[in-house]
Design a protein around this motif. Structure first.
Motif, short mmCIF file in Angstrom:
data_model
loop_
_atom_site.label_atom_id
_atom_site.label_comp_id
_atom_site.label_asym_id
_atom_site.label_seq_id
_atom_site.Cartn_x
_atom_site.Cartn_y
_atom_site.Cartn_z
N VAL A 164 71.29 -1.06 51.56
CA VAL A 164 70.27 -0.02 51.67
C VAL A 164 70.19 0.77 50.36
CG1 VAL A 164 69.63 2.13 52.83
CG2 VAL A 164 70.43 0.18 54.17
N LYS A 165 71.33 1.11 49.79
CA LYS A 165 71.37 1.87 48.53
C LYS A 165 70.65 1.13 47.41
CE LYS A 165 74.62 3.93 45.24
NZ LYS A 165 76.06 4.14 44.90
N ASN A 166 70.75 -0.21 47.43
CA ASN A 166 70.15 -1.02 46.37
C ASN A 166 68.78 -1.58 46.77
OD1 ASN A 166 72.19 -1.51 43.97
ND2 ASN A 166 73.41 -1.45 45.85
N ASN A 167 68.19 -0.97 47.81
CA ASN A 167 66.84 -1.35 48.26
C ASN A 167 66.74 -2.81 48.67
OD1 ASN A 167 65.66 1.27 47.73
ND2 ASN A 167 65.78 0.75 45.55
N LEU A 168 67.80 -3.32 49.28
CA LEU A 168 67.80 -4.69 49.79
C LEU A 168 67.64 -4.65 51.31
CD1 LEU A 168 70.76 -6.27 47.79
CD2 LEU A 168 68.32 -6.46 47.30
N GLN A 169 67.02 -5.67 51.85
CA GLN A 169 66.92 -5.79 53.28
C GLN A 169 68.30 -6.16 53.84
OE1 GLN A 169 64.26 -8.29 56.58
NE2 GLN A 169 63.91 -8.62 54.41
N TYR A 189 73.51 5.27 61.21
CA TYR A 189 72.96 4.33 60.23
C TYR A 189 71.82 3.49 60.80
CZ TYR A 189 77.49 5.32 58.03
OH TYR A 189 78.58 5.93 57.48
N VAL A 190 71.58 3.59 62.10
CA VAL A 190 70.61 2.69 62.75
C VAL A 190 69.22 2.83 62.16
CG1 VAL A 190 69.39 2.23 64.91
CG2 VAL A 190 71.89 2.45 64.91
N LYS A 191 68.75 4.06 62.00
CA LYS A 191 67.37 4.28 61.55
C LYS A 191 67.13 3.69 60.17
CE LYS A 191 63.89 7.96 61.14
NZ LYS A 191 63.49 7.78 59.74
N GLU A 192 68.03 3.96 59.23
CA GLU A 192 67.80 3.47 57.87
C GLU A 192 67.92 1.96 57.79
OE1 GLU A 192 70.53 5.27 55.18
OE2 GLU A 192 72.33 4.49 56.17
N ILE A 193 68.75 1.37 58.63
CA ILE A 193 68.85 -0.09 58.63
C ILE A 193 67.60 -0.70 59.25
CG2 ILE A 193 70.07 -2.05 59.68
CD1 ILE A 193 72.68 -0.65 58.99
N GLU A 194 67.10 -0.10 60.32
CA GLU A 194 65.86 -0.62 60.93
C GLU A 194 64.67 -0.47 59.98
OE1 GLU A 194 65.27 1.10 64.79
OE2 GLU A 194 66.69 -0.29 65.73
N GLU A 195 64.72 0.52 59.10
CA GLU A 195 63.65 0.69 58.11
C GLU A 195 63.81 -0.26 56.93
OE1 GLU A 195 63.94 4.81 57.18
OE2 GLU A 195 62.78 5.46 58.93
N ASN A 196 65.02 -0.80 56.75
CA ASN A 196 65.32 -1.71 55.64
C ASN A 196 65.80 -3.07 56.14
OD1 ASN A 196 65.31 0.03 52.92
ND2 ASN A 196 66.11 1.29 54.58
N GLY A 197 65.29 -3.50 57.27
CA GLY A 197 65.73 -4.75 57.88
C GLY A 197 65.76 -4.58 59.39
N GLY A 198 66.95 -4.62 59.97
CA GLY A 198 67.04 -4.41 61.41
C GLY A 198 68.25 -5.07 62.03
N PHE A 199 68.13 -5.39 63.32
CA PHE A 199 69.26 -5.91 64.08
C PHE A 199 68.85 -7.13 64.89
CE2 PHE A 199 70.03 -1.41 63.45
CZ PHE A 199 71.35 -1.38 63.03
#
Length: 366
Positions: A164-169, A189-199
């Motif tokens: 996430v820090k490096n703008n990667l999915q 961390y869920v929100k930022e991961i869902e905005e930069n990829g997901g689960f």
């Protein structure tokens, strides 16, 4: 997939002890899950892997009733469902015999035409492991890979936060349904991961949560990716299971070597000793083994300004400038560097715009 098809496929997926491999065999034979449930018992028994016990479980009316409840949960919570024959199902996972018939997701996952690597390891990550993992992802970020992991403590969350820090999915593979988050402390961390990829998960909201779920989850981590990287691991651990699965899928495996006295290097060292993994010392090792190339954008640059080459990089640059296109191993030999170090230096120089890769493992100056 239409709701009626999804309902019956959910019911098929949740038949006790059936398994994804057998379920796929049935789907191939009868065309759809609904047809399977309508088929005569005698015809089903002819399928290898379907005995009297499994047939009895398949015909249990509670399968459809439970599927109806799960379908309602899916619709209420905006969960995406991916059938293993559909185009939105992860391509690499399609080639795994035991990949899930149905995969559930949340977020903005896009794996189309993407480089994908999994990063796994101990939950008891050391300071050295954190530093290496963060540096690895920083170095590899220009190649824009998707970072897959298990959203657990230690290596998993370190890798996903660095992505996430490096703008990667980044994609977290869960060992439970979308009715919960484990560990609970990672809910932030869920929100930022869902905005930069997901689960991703193949577990239902009604599935009991236990340690065996992690082992089942690991096949998805390994199956999504073209390579699995083990950062740190004790002599036994889930990361090693993931590495074994990746090897069984004929995917590349990398391990970070460590001192024999370090507890959380034992697993990695054993992988290397058994020749079940490539040595990983930098992002260049991954790029070299996987054949990844950076996209060279045209630049107008004066060569004499180019730039902050380190002494070893300058030595390689000078040789290439004098000799022209050179193969990696020959370059390493002439510059008196180990091949892995040469590969690392070349990637750094490539990112600086000093050299470019060519087919046949050749390199030349720009």
């Amino acid at each position: 997939m239409e709701n009626d098809d999804l309902l019956y496929t959910l019911a098929l997926q949740h038949v006790p002890n059936l398994g994804d491999t057998t379920a796929k065999k049935l789907l191939k034979k009868f065309g759809s899950a609904k047809e399977i449930f309508k088929e005569k018992k005698g015809n089903l028994l002819k399928i290898n892997g379907i005995g009297a016990t499994r047939l009895s479980e398949l015909n249990d009316p509670k399968n459809l009733k439970q599927a109806e409840a799960e379908l309602e949960f899916i619709e209420k919570n905006n969960i995406k469902v991916h059938f293993y024959q559909d185009t939105d199902y992860p391509e690499k996972l399609k080639h795994c015999l035991d990949g899930p018939v149905l995969l559930f997701s949340r977020g903005q996952i896009d794996l189309q035409k993407k480089r994908i690597i999994s990063i796994v390891g101990t939950r008891q990550i050391t300071a050295h492991g954190i530093a290496f993992c963060e540096k690895l992802i920083e170095e590899i970020a220009p190649l824009d890979p998707v970072i897959v992991s298990g959203f657990a403590y230690g290596v998993d969350i370190t890798a996903q936060k660095a992505a996430v820090k490096n703008n990667l999915q980044t994609v977290g593979c869960l060992a439970h349904g979308f009715n919960q988050i484990y560990p609970r402390t990672h809910k932030k961390y869920v929100k930022e991961i869902e905005e930069n990829g997901g689960f991703y998960t193949d577990f239902w909201s009604t599935d009991n949560f236990d340690r065996n779920n992690f082992l089942k989850r690991n096949r998805i981590i390994a199956g999504l990716s073209e390579a699995t990287i083990v950062i740190e691991s004790a002599e036994k651990g889930g990361a090693l299971v993931t590495a074994d699965i990746a090897n069984s899928y004929d995917r590349e495996v990398f391990a970070v070597p460590g001192r024999p006295s370090d507890k959380y290097s034992l697993g990695c060292n054993n992988l290397l000793k058994a020749q079940n993994a490539h040595v990983l010392t930098s992002a260049a090792d991954v790029a070299y083994i996987l054949g990844w190339k950076t996209e060279n954008k045209p630049k107008v640059v004066q060569k004499q300004l180019f730039i902050n080459l380190e002494d070893d990089e300058q030595k390689i640059y000078q040789f290439l400038e004098n000799s022209g296109k050179t193969e990696l191993d020959q370059l390493a030999l002439n510059c008196n560097f180990p091949t892995f170090k040469t590969a690392s230096l070349l990637l750094n120089m490539e990112l600086k715009g000093a050299v470019r890769p060519l087919p046949g493992k050749l390199f030349e100056v720009i």
